[in-house]
Structure formats: structure tokens, C-alpha cells
Design a protein around this motif. Structure first.
Motif, mmCIF file in Angstrom:
data_model
loop_
_atom_site.group_PDB
_atom_site.id
_atom_site.type_symbol
_atom_site.label_atom_id
_atom_site.label_comp_id
_atom_site.label_asym_id
_atom_site.label_seq_id
_atom_site.Cartn_x
_atom_site.Cartn_y
_atom_site.Cartn_z
ATOM 1 N N LEU A 42 46.689 46.039 -6.516
ATOM 2 C CA LEU A 42 47.173 47.151 -7.325
ATOM 3 C C LEU A 42 47.821 48.222 -6.440
ATOM 4 O O LEU A 42 47.188 48.683 -5.496
ATOM 5 N N THR A 43 49.023 48.631 -6.659
ATOM 6 C CA THR A 43 49.972 48.206 -7.674
ATOM 7 C C THR A 43 51.198 47.621 -6.983
ATOM 8 O O THR A 43 51.788 48.270 -6.114
ATOM 9 N N ASN A 44 51.585 46.402 -7.368
ATOM 10 C CA ASN A 44 52.774 45.725 -6.827
ATOM 11 C C ASN A 44 52.661 45.445 -5.336
ATOM 12 O O ASN A 44 53.664 45.416 -4.619
ATOM 13 N N LEU A 45 51.445 45.216 -4.863
ATOM 14 C CA LEU A 45 51.217 45.013 -3.436
ATOM 15 C C LEU A 45 50.563 43.663 -3.187
ATOM 16 O O LEU A 45 49.940 43.081 -4.068
ATOM 17 N N ASN A 46 50.718 43.186 -1.962
ATOM 18 C CA ASN A 46 49.954 42.023 -1.554
ATOM 19 C C ASN A 46 48.556 42.452 -1.127
ATOM 20 O O ASN A 46 48.267 43.642 -0.986
ATOM 21 N N SER A 56 54.446 43.377 2.669
ATOM 22 C CA SER A 56 55.486 42.360 2.463
ATOM 23 C C SER A 56 55.530 41.843 1.031
ATOM 24 O O SER A 56 55.840 40.672 0.779
ATOM 25 N N SER A 57 55.263 42.716 0.086
ATOM 26 C CA SER A 57 55.284 42.320 -1.317
ATOM 27 C C SER A 57 56.711 42.085 -1.796
ATOM 28 O O SER A 57 57.628 42.837 -1.445
ATOM 29 N N VAL A 58 56.880 41.056 -2.625
ATOM 30 C CA VAL A 58 58.203 40.816 -3.218
ATOM 31 C C VAL A 58 58.569 41.921 -4.202
ATOM 32 O O VAL A 58 59.729 42.063 -4.585
ATOM 33 N N ALA A 59 57.557 42.705 -4.624
ATOM 34 C CA ALA A 59 57.801 43.814 -5.547
ATOM 35 C C ALA A 59 58.021 45.130 -4.805
ATOM 36 O O ALA A 59 58.132 46.180 -5.440
ATOM 37 N N GLY A 60 58.107 45.062 -3.486
ATOM 38 C CA GLY A 60 58.305 46.273 -2.698
ATOM 39 C C GLY A 60 59.674 46.890 -2.936
ATOM 40 O O GLY A 60 60.632 46.227 -3.338
ATOM 41 N N LEU A 61 59.772 48.187 -2.666
ATOM 42 C CA LEU A 61 60.999 48.930 -2.890
ATOM 43 C C LEU A 61 61.788 49.058 -1.593
ATOM 44 O O LEU A 61 61.223 49.060 -0.502
ATOM 45 N N LEU A 116 64.708 56.813 13.834
ATOM 46 C CA LEU A 116 65.847 57.670 13.524
ATOM 47 C C LEU A 116 67.130 57.150 14.152
ATOM 48 O O LEU A 116 68.231 57.399 13.633
ATOM 49 N N LEU A 117 66.980 56.409 15.250
ATOM 50 C CA LEU A 117 68.149 55.807 15.892
ATOM 51 C C LEU A 117 68.540 54.489 15.236
ATOM 52 O O LEU A 117 69.718 54.136 15.172
ATOM 53 N N ASP A 118 67.537 53.768 14.759
ATOM 54 C CA ASP A 118 67.759 52.426 14.215
ATOM 55 C C ASP A 118 67.099 52.317 12.840
ATOM 56 O O ASP A 118 65.903 52.019 12.739
ATOM 57 N N PRO A 119 67.837 52.570 11.759
ATOM 58 C CA PRO A 119 67.255 52.545 10.412
ATOM 59 C C PRO A 119 66.619 51.207 10.036
ATOM 60 O O PRO A 119 65.766 51.178 9.143
ATOM 61 N N THR A 120 67.015 50.125 10.683
ATOM 62 C CA THR A 120 66.393 48.839 10.340
ATOM 63 C C THR A 120 64.906 48.840 10.676
ATOM 64 O O THR A 120 64.125 48.102 10.060
ATOM 65 N N LEU A 121 64.509 49.671 11.651
ATOM 66 C CA LEU A 121 63.092 49.768 11.985
ATOM 67 C C LEU A 121 62.320 50.441 10.852
ATOM 68 O O LEU A 121 61.159 50.101 10.588
ATOM 69 N N VAL A 122 62.967 51.378 10.167
ATOM 70 C CA VAL A 122 62.349 51.983 8.982
ATOM 71 C C VAL A 122 62.220 50.941 7.871
ATOM 72 O O VAL A 122 61.221 50.903 7.151
ATOM 73 N N GLN A 123 63.233 50.097 7.742
ATOM 74 C CA GLN A 123 63.162 49.021 6.749
ATOM 75 C C GLN A 123 61.981 48.091 7.047
ATOM 76 O O GLN A 123 61.287 47.637 6.132
ATOM 77 N N THR A 124 61.772 47.822 8.324
ATOM 78 C CA THR A 124 60.625 46.995 8.711
ATOM 79 C C THR A 124 59.325 47.679 8.319
ATOM 80 O O THR A 124 58.424 47.061 7.736
ATOM 81 N N PHE A 125 59.220 48.963 8.655
ATOM 82 C CA PHE A 125 58.029 49.732 8.288
ATOM 83 C C PHE A 125 57.836 49.727 6.773
ATOM 84 O O PHE A 125 56.719 49.567 6.267
ATOM 85 N N ASN A 126 58.923 49.879 6.050
ATOM 86 C CA ASN A 126 58.864 49.915 4.596
ATOM 87 C C ASN A 126 58.385 48.585 4.023
ATOM 88 O O ASN A 126 57.624 48.543 3.058
ATOM 89 N N THR A 127 58.827 47.505 4.622
ATOM 90 C CA THR A 127 58.376 46.181 4.185
ATOM 91 C C THR A 127 56.880 46.020 4.406
ATOM 92 O O THR A 127 56.144 45.577 3.516
ATOM 93 N N TYR A 128 56.421 46.405 5.583
ATOM 94 C CA TYR A 128 54.998 46.268 5.887
ATOM 95 C C TYR A 128 54.152 47.260 5.095
ATOM 96 O O TYR A 128 52.961 47.028 4.870
ATOM 97 N N GLN A 129 54.762 48.354 4.677
ATOM 98 C CA GLN A 129 54.027 49.340 3.883
ATOM 99 C C GLN A 129 53.480 48.707 2.612
ATOM 100 O O GLN A 129 52.379 49.024 2.170
ATOM 101 N N SER A 130 54.238 47.800 2.010
ATOM 102 C CA SER A 130 53.791 47.115 0.798
ATOM 103 C C SER A 130 53.085 45.801 1.103
ATOM 104 O O SER A 130 52.824 45.019 0.199
#
Length: 679
Positions: free
Chosen positions: A541-545, A637-642, A621-635
Motif C-alpha cells: 500500500l499504495t502502488n508500491l512493491n 521499482s513499482s510498475v505503478a511508480g510515478l 543536480l548535475l545528472d537528472p538521470t540519477l534522480v530518476q534512479t532514486f525515484n524508481t527505487y523510492q517506489s
């Protein structure tokens, strides 16, 4: 014209007038006698011929034949307060009439055009009405809460949420005790988005610390080179009422129960609840057992076990308030602690209370409230601390303290590490008792306890881990500004030489916050002092692995050297129904060092401390893809992640640099924090 002039030795009234007429008489003058005409009245209370006082004739009322008393007009003794005549008051209202009038006044206040769109004033004025009602007739408080809910259409289940059997009794206590017309009221109204969050109250730190921070700091403890394994689990939210096959995509919180449905197709199940869990549901026992069974094989601890474990709270499912009870909380304590002992023992599990681990859920009242109100949660502290002793996790003396101090405790392990567990409901926004005297940053006394324990550890040269549930910072939406501001100053005072790490849960997501010197006035690698790790949940809950993690730490410094996060993909669970050959697959999601440290010069045995994490935020802040990685792991790695793009990228790094709610509100944009909705 009537001129008055003063003549000596007395006063003579001179009346003059002119008459303009056709006659020859143009005017005249009359001089009144100097003596009072005593023949006007038959008798007098005083001498009417005296010139030093006004005559006081005796007057009889011709209707009643009563003589008016001399005291009525006596210049020296006339009445100052009339105690003879009736002074009527309204008829005393019955409790139900008080309720009716309170609701009517709240309705009038909220509809009065003079207030316009000033919802804050309307809210605090309404709280003042409610306060008078609950002080006069306490039993009417829950009825008013329910009536207000219905009138403003806050919910379709007002009785279940606000009756005396739910939050109605809590609200009544809080409104009776809080300064609803002042800071407390604004703070409470801000919780319902009707007022702005009130400003952080400046701290008076005079005398708070026994000694100033050492300068220079004592020499750091040297690493041993030996690594320990520590298991961390949080937000289990075991749901013993989980109903397999029932609606998992329901319209009313929460799903996977027999009494819920999807409003679009109320007579047909849209998404059956999978045996092992669903994205909008809590943890069924099948999932809990599967996760615990995966821990040993994945982490290589089947034979050795962990050196110790931590559990940062939230045992129970997200039931609505009216479905909670003491027995339900105690049942969850017994079941979950037993499972943890079986699967991650025999070493101790150091636990803290979550916001759901009480009845009423989220609530915790200061002992200083006094009487039965101040003691109403003693049953919880006594039972949960007794469970910790029963499982062999805490010694008797520590349990005795915890049972009378909000289940807070400090225990020193045989290896020298001190674990300090605090009940962070003290600053939780949904703990309505935290709005009482909310200008006081430590109304519960828990932060005083924390400070004293840290001072003792500094004196002894000890390292400390702090564990709690509700995080103190990130985006600031979960915690009160004043107590988390004080907590931040405490962390500053005792970091990095005493506090090694801080651990929270609560959001169900993989997050982290950094604490800096001087309240974060300068944020760089040199001023970074401590990090708080926010543990992702076992519940989907909610939308997480579903997930858990393991820390590798140095046995002398107790610093974290690496973190291994394990997850199971909840979207795969439906395929596991109707068979018993295989269950969920848990797998290593990522190593923290490998995921974020690629562009940071850092020795393999250097700790993942606040300095390292600040360097990570610089790379983000230099490499936004690292934030995307953090964002993926924040959920997890849920397929319902934002996704996280645009302003979300600097927002996430800002949250990571905010160890207190006050800093988050001060520095960070809102709205980019989470993947889930309610915790």
C-alpha cells in the motif's frame, strides 16, 4: 434666550425675554424667591430650607401606596448595584440544545459574507464555538464533530470516523485542552488546509544542553574492518482481515475486504484480491510469511543470523478508526513479533512504535494532561514493552522505563552501540494531541530524554543509533514544525561524533534526509552531519512493491558501509493464485553504494554518511538521470511508480537536504514527495 448668571451670596435665576408684537408691552423681569417653596410637599427627609443640600421630599406611590425610601435618592447612600429588582438571564439550555446552537453558530460563521474567503478565521472561530460546547457538555463533542462532517459533506461515513467510538472523543479532548483561538487553533486548522502552517516558533536553547558541543570534536573511533549485518523492516501492516478474491480496486479505502466494492461496478469484482497482496491493500499473512522466508536465503544469514535487527513501526493494517480496538493492536503485536523472532532471530529486534500501533490510531497524549486523560494510553506502553521483554529483546530495567515513558527506551548492546527508540507520534501531524500547547517543542518530554541519553553517550564515548517511525523532515508534510526543529538542533549538537545513524519508516517509500550544521544555513559536504534513512515498507500500500533491507556496518564505528534493498513485484502476484508450487519472488533491487556512488571518489570502506549523501545530491543536480534512479527505487521499482521530471528533480534533492519539517516548508516546493497517498 435664557441666560444664567451667578450672583453673590447665592444664585439668582435671571429670566429675560422679549416679545415682539404689535402691543406696547415689549418685555418684563421676574426674580424668584431665594427659599424653597416648602408647601409643595407635605413632608421631607431633610430640612428643605437648608441651602447646603437639595430638598428630599417624602414621595408616596399612588398605585402601591408605598413610600419610596430615602436611600433611593440620598446623595450619600443611593444604591450602586440594584440587588432587589430581577435581572433575568436566558433559560439554561439542555445539552442537546447546546449542540443545536453550536452547530447553528458554526454554520452562521462559515456562511457570513463578512469573512469572505478567509477560511482560517472561519475555522478558528468555529473551534472556539466547539470548545465552549465540549467544556460545558463533553458528551456533545463527538456529536458536533459528526454533525459538522455531515453538514460540510466531508465524508460519507461521518459516524464511522467522528462518533464517540472513533475520532469524536479525541477531537473533544483536544479542543477542550488546546488554545483554539491562538497558535494551536491555527496549527490544527492548517492540518485541514484551512489555515497556513503557522511559523516555526524561535527556540530558546538556553540551558537545554548540559555542555556545549566539543570544539574540536574528539578523535573519531577507528573502523575495525569487521562488518556486521543488520536487518531492517518497517510498515508491515499485517492484515488478518484480508479477503482473498474480493475487490482489490475499490472506491472506498481500504480494499481487499469483504465489505468493499468498486462504485463503477458494485455488483461485480473488477480486480480480485490476489492471495499474496495487491497494490491498494495491506499485507496478507501469506505475503508476510513469504517475505520472512526469503530473508535468510537472500542475505546469507540462514545459519549465522543477523547481528541484530530494527523494526521502525506500524504493525496493524490501515483499518478505519471504528474498526480498531486495543485487542486488535495487541493481536498484531503478538503475531508480528513472534514471526520476527522466528525468522530473523535469535539476535534482538529493536522496535519503535508506529502511528498505527495504538488505539485510537495515530494518537498519543502527554502525561502532563493529567488524570485519566493523561494515562489513557498506558495500556499500550505496558503491553508492547512487556512483549519486547518476552521476546528477549530488552532487559527488565529498560522495559520498566519504556512502560512508563511512551515506550521510549535506550539500551546499550554488548558491542557498545546504544540504540535509542522514541515514539515519534510526538510530532506526527495526525496525532491531534500534538496540537495542544503546540508552541512548546517538547510537550511530551521525549526530546529531553533523547538529549540526556545522547549527553551520557558523549560522556562515555559511545556511538548511537536513533530509531523512530514518523520521519522528521523530507517534504515536511508528516510532522509538526516545532518539535522537529528542536530535534534538528539536537542532531546538530551530537553529530557526527555521537550519532552514527537515524532510522525512520512511515512513508512506505525509500527516502533519505540529511542534517547540516547551523540549521542548514550552509549546505555542503563539510557541513553535512547526519543522515536519516527512511525504510520502505513491507506492505504494498499504495502502488508500491513489497520490500526489506540489510545494512552492512562497521563493528566499531557502527557506520553504514552498504545497504542492500530487496523487493518483490506485486504486479506479478495475481499469477500466483490457485496454486501452491511457488510463491512471490524477492530479489536484490539495488546496492546503495553501487546505485549512487559511481561518480563519487569514495573508498570502498568509507561510510555512506551524510557527507557522501550530500555529494550524491550534488551529482543528482548535475545528472537528472540519477534522480530518476532514486525515484524508481523510492517506489521499490513499482510498475505503478510515478515519473520525476522538471521541477520534481530539484524538489527531490531539496527534500533530501531537509531534516526537519520547518526547513522543508522554508526551502522546498510542495507536491513532489510521494508515490502513495495515505500512510
Amino acid at each position: 434666550m435664557l441666560p444664567f448668571s451667578r450672583l453673590s451670596p447665592g444664585f439668582i435665576l435671571l429670566v429675560s425675554y422679549q416679545v415682539r408684537a404689535s402691543s406696547s408691552v415689549l418685555g418684563s423681569t421676574y426674580i424668584a424667591p431665594g427659599a424653597f417653596p416648602t408647601s409643595l410637599y407635605g413632608s421631607y427627609w431633610n430640612n428643605p430650607t437648608a441651602t447646603s443640600a437639595q430638598p428630599q421630599p417624602v414621595i408616596t406611590d399612588p398605585v402601591t401606596n408605598d413610600i419610596f425610601p430615602y436611600e433611593l435618592t440620598n446623595q450619600a447612600t443611593f444604591p450602586q448595584n440594584d440587588t432587589v429588582d430581577p435581572h433575568l438571564l436566558p433559560t439554561q439550555a439542555t445539552p442537546s440544545q447546546l449542540l443545536e446552537q453550536a452547530l447553528a453558530q458554526i454554520q452562521a460563521i462559515t456562511s457570513n459574507p463578512i469573512f469572505g474567503d478567509d477560511t482560517c478565521t472561519k475555522c478558528q472561530a468555529s473551534l472556539a464555538i466547539a470548545k465552549m460546547l465540549v467544556l460545558a457538555s463533553p458528551e456533545q463533542g463527538p456529536l458536533l464533530a459528526e454533525a459538522v462532517c455531515e453538514y460540510f459533506d466531508y465524508s460519507t461515513t461521518c459516524y464511522d470516523e467522528y462518533s464517540v467510538l472513533a475520532l469524536g472523543s479525541t477531537f473533544s479532548q483536544v479542543i477542550a485542552l488546546a488554545d483554539v483561538g491562538g497558535y494551536d487553533g491555527q496549527n490544527l486548522c492548517s492540518h485541514f488546509d484551512l489555515c497556513p502552517v503557522p511559523p516555526t516558533v524561535p527556540l530558546n536553547m538556553t540551558g537545554w544542553f548540559a555542555t556545549p558541543k566539543p570544539n574540536p570534536l574528539p578523535p573519531p573511533i577507528q573502523p575495525s574492518g569487521e562488518r556486521l549485518k543488520v536487518f531492517h523492516i518497517s510498515d508491515i501492516h499485517l492484515d488478518p482481515r484480508y479477503a482473498i478474491g474480493y475487490e482489490a480496486n475499490c472506491s472506498a479505502y481500504m480494499c481487499c475486504r469483504e465489505n468493499v466494492f468498486n462504485a463503477a461496478t458494485p455488483d461485480q469484482i473488477v480486480l480480485p484480491a490476489a492471495r499474496y497482496g495487491s497494490y491498494w491493500c495491506d499485507t496478507p499473512l501469506d505475503l508476510m510469511a513469504a517475505a520472512m522466508g526469503a530473508v535468510g536465503p537472500l542475505t546469507g544469514t540462514e545459519q549465522s543470523g543477523f547481528n541484530f535487527s530494527i523494526f521502525t513501526g506500524d504493525l496493524t493494517a490501515h483499518d478505519s478508526d471504528n474498526q480498531y480496538s486495543r485487542a486488535y493492536v495487541e493481536y498484531e503485536e503478538v503475531v508480528i513479533y513472534d514471526l520476527l523472532k522466528k525468522f530473523v532471530g535469535p539476535a534482538p529486534v529493536y522496535a519503535s512504535l508506529g502511528n498505527h500501533d495504538t488505539y485510537m490510531q495515530f494518537q498519543m497524549i502527554p502525561y502532563t494532561s493529567g488524570g485519566p486523560l493523561g494515562m489513557q494510553f498506558n495500556w499500550l506502553y505496558e503491553h508492547v514493552s512487556s512483549m519486547w521483554e518476552y521476546e528477549g529483546w530488552l532487559p527488565e530495567a529498560t522495559v520498566a522505563y519504556a512502560s512508563t515513558h511512551y515506550a521510549a527506551y535506550a539500551v546499550t548492546r554488548p558491542d557498545g552501540l546504544k540504540i535509542i527508540s522514541i515514539d515519534t507520534n510526538l510530532w506526527y501531524n495526525d496525532n491531534y494531541y500534538s496540537y495542544i500547547n503546540s508552541t512548546e517543542p517538547d510537550s511530551f518530554g521525549i526530546l529531553r530524554f533523547l538529549t540526556d541519553e545522547l549527553q551520557a553517550s558523549e560522556d562515555a564515548g559511545q556511538r548511537v543509533w536513533i530509531i523512530g517511525h514518523v520521519l522528521s523532515g523530507w517534504d515536511g508534510t508528516q510532522a509538526q514544525v516545532n518539535p522537529t526543529n528542536l530535534f534538528y538542533q539536537i542532531v546538530d549538537r551530537f553529530s557526527p561524533h555521537v550519532i552514527s545513524n537515524i532510522f525512520f519508516g512511515h512513508t512506505h517509500e525509500d527516502q533519505l534526509s540529511i542534517f547540516y550544521a547551523n540549521n542548514g544555513t550552509v549546505m555542503n559536504a563539510e557541513t553535512a552531519l547526519a543522515a536519516s534513512w527512511v525504510m520502505p515498507s513491507l506492505t504494498p500500500l499504495t502502488n508500491l512493491n513489497s520490500g526489506f533491507r540489510v545494512y552492512e556496518i562497521d563493528s566499531a564505528t557502527f557506520d553504514i558501509l552498504d545497504v542492500y534493498s530487496y523487493v518483490s513485484n506485486v504486479n506479478e502476484f495475481p499469477a500466483l493464485d490457485n496454486q501452491t508450487e511457488v510463491g512471490p519472488t524477492y530479489y536484490l533491487e539495488y546496492s546503495t553504494r553501487d546505485a549512487y556512488g559511481g561518480n563519487i571518489t569514495w573508498d570502498v570502506n568509507d561510510p555512506l554518511n551524510a557527507t557522501w549523501w550530500h555529494l550524491v545530491t550534488e551529482q543528482m543536480l548535475l545528472d537528472p538521470t540519477l534522480v530518476q534512479t532514486f525515484n524508481t527505487y523510492q517506489s521499490k521499482s513499482s510498475v505503478a511508480g510515478l515519473n520525476c521530471t522538471g521541477e520534481c528533480i530539484p524538489a527531490k534533492t531539496c527534500y533530501m537536504r531537509s531534516g526537519s519539517a520547518s526547513l522543508a516548508y522554508q526551502n522546498c516546493p510542495a507536491g513532489y514527495s510521494r508515490h502513495s497517498e495515505r500512510v
